[in-house]
Design a protein around this motif. Structure first.
Motif: not given
Length: 184
Positions: A16, A29, A32, A36
């Motif tokens: 990223l 995205d 992401r 997480e």
């Protein structure tokens, strides 16, 4: 050469940083969400440290893939693959996994292959685990072969399994797994 300082999702963070993607997107995205999921799983596994466990994150495999998390403890070695499933239904039909309304994906095959590659690198049995982060429902049409499919809330249960490794073996495997040369 020491992989112990790797944070959960380290490889995704680097990706990223290199390519953040367009500023405005219609959909978030997917990297992401994957980040997480890895962070959530990593935090849970890191809490097992007091129970004689060690967890390593983002371990590189030859060929460009990686093991999301490697949990090493008295119950053995586990290659944990994190999957973001927040508020989605998950249908497990070995080797396929269906997430929400998406097309079925042979993810369990990849989870098994990553654990096999980790076993080969460490010359020890590494068992595959798929960690589903935040699913609304999980259903099985068949019992997955060799792969444990757990919700993120069930991951701490790995520490409650019976002992397979002695503390000295856990430390030796941890020392070997945290060395980058083991994985190349």
């Amino acid at each position: 050469d020491d992989l112990a300082p790797n944070r959960p999702g380290e490889a995704l963070l680097v990706a990223l940083d290199r390519d953040p993607g367009p500023a405005r997107r219609l959909r978030p995205d997917p990297r992401r969400r994957a980040l997480e999921a890895e962070r959530t799983t990593g935090e849970i596994l890191d809490r097992l440290d007091g129970a004689g466990w060690h967890t390593l994150h983002s371990l590189p495999l030859p060929g460009g893939d990686r093991v999301h998390h490697l949990a090493i403890g008295p119950a053995g070695l586990f290659a944990v693959h994190s999957l973001y499933a927040r508020k989605q239904r998950v249908l497990v039909a070995d080797p396929l996994l269906t997430l929400g309304r998406r097309a079925p994906d042979p993810l369990l095959r990849r989870v098994r292959a990553d654990a096999d590659r980790a076993s080969h690198a460490l010359t020890a049995e590494v068992r595959p685990v798929l960690a589903l982060v935040g699913p609304s429902d999980v259903r099985f049409t068949t019992t997955p072969r060799e792969v444990r499919v757990l919700r993120d809330t069930e991951l701490a249960g790995l520490a409650r399994q019976g002992g397979v490794l002695k503390p000295a073996d856990v430390e030796a495997l941890h020392a070997m797994a945290r060395d980058r040369r083991t994985w190349t």
